[in-house]
Write a protein that holds these residues in place. Structure first.
Motif, PDB file in Angstrom:
ATOM      1  N   SER A   1       0.843  -1.192   0.000  1.00 45.67           N
ATOM      2  CA  SER A   1       0.000   0.000   0.000  1.00 45.67           C
ATOM      3  C   SER A   1       0.881   1.246   0.000  1.00 45.67           C
TER       4      SER A   1
ATOM      5  N   GLU B   1      -0.685  -5.726  13.596  1.00 48.98           N
ATOM      6  CA  GLU B   1      -1.167  -4.349  13.463  1.00 48.98           C
ATOM      7  C   GLU B   1      -2.625  -4.333  13.003  1.00 48.98           C
ATOM      8  N   TYR B   2      -3.031  -5.354  12.262  1.00 46.46           N
ATOM      9  CA  TYR B   2      -4.349  -5.343  11.616  1.00 46.46           C
ATOM     10  C   TYR B   2      -5.261  -6.465  12.111  1.00 46.46           C
ATOM     11  N   GLY B   3      -4.962  -7.072  13.240  1.00 49.70           N
ATOM     12  CA  GLY B   3      -5.841  -8.119  13.759  1.00 49.70           C
ATOM     13  C   GLY B   3      -5.080  -9.169  14.540  1.00 49.70           C
TER      14      GLY B   3
ATOM     15  N   THR C   1      -1.133 -10.864  18.285  1.00 46.93           N
ATOM     16  CA  THR C   1      -1.773  -9.732  17.624  1.00 46.93           C
ATOM     17  C   THR C   1      -0.853  -9.116  16.590  1.00 46.93           C
TER      18      THR C   1
END
Length: 182
Positions: A25, A107-109, A105
């Protein structure tokens, strides 16, 4: 690789890491190891550097543990050179038979990694291998998995360390050896 110095091997490895801006991204600079894998001389140099380090720092190693999926590319080659076994840490649900798992965990889940219950013996001295240290989440989970197995983690080996993401802090007190740092 005979005849090349450690510095020359490291330069060869570094040259074969290709930057891709804005992948996956915008704002991310992705470090691609595919050119390194494609070049037999560069791949040999990377394994040589890992082997030299392990023989010097961890002669007592009994098992190499590779992380899903790119740790599978370097780990077996290193294990073969060292004359030790190789074990897989995979994403949950990918291994047959009884497994041991650890959730962690991102960063996104959340994610979960597992190892076959008999892949590492209690007390066995292991080194963990992956291609990249970023935030340290996956390597930390793999270290926790080794604790569950009662194995002794000697350290972690990675091709690339992204220093700005502070993965080293998360992995303390485990030591990390990286070939290339950004």
């Amino acid at each position: 690789m005979a005849g090349r110095t450690k510095k020359e091997k490291l330069e060869l490895v570094t040259q074969k890491i290709r930057p891709f801006p804005d992948f996956p991204s915008k704002g991310i600079l992705f470090r691609d190891i595919c050119p390194l894998l494609k070049d037999p001389e560069a791949l040999t140099a990377a394994i040589d550097l890992f082997e030299e380090h392990v023989r010097e720092a961890y002669p007592q190693v009994q098992q190499i543990v590779g992380l899903d999926a790119r740790g599978f590319l370097f780990g077996p080659l290193l294990a073969q050179r060292l004359g030790v076994g190789f074990a897989l840490v995979r994403k949950k649900g990918k291994l047959p038979g009884p497994t041991v798992s650890v959730a962690y965990t991102l960063e996104y889940g959340k994610a979960e990694v597992e190892i076959q219950a008999d892949a590492v013996d209690p007390g066995q001295k292991v080194l963990l291998v992956d291609d990249l240290l970023a935030t340290g989440g996956t390597l930390f989970a793999a270290c926790e998995l080794m604790k569950k197995q009662k194995a002794e983690v000697l350290g972690c080996l990675v091709v690339i360390e992204l220093r700005d993401l502070n993965g080293l802090e998360r992995l303390k007190p485990n030591s990390v050896f990286s070939l290339v740092q950004y």
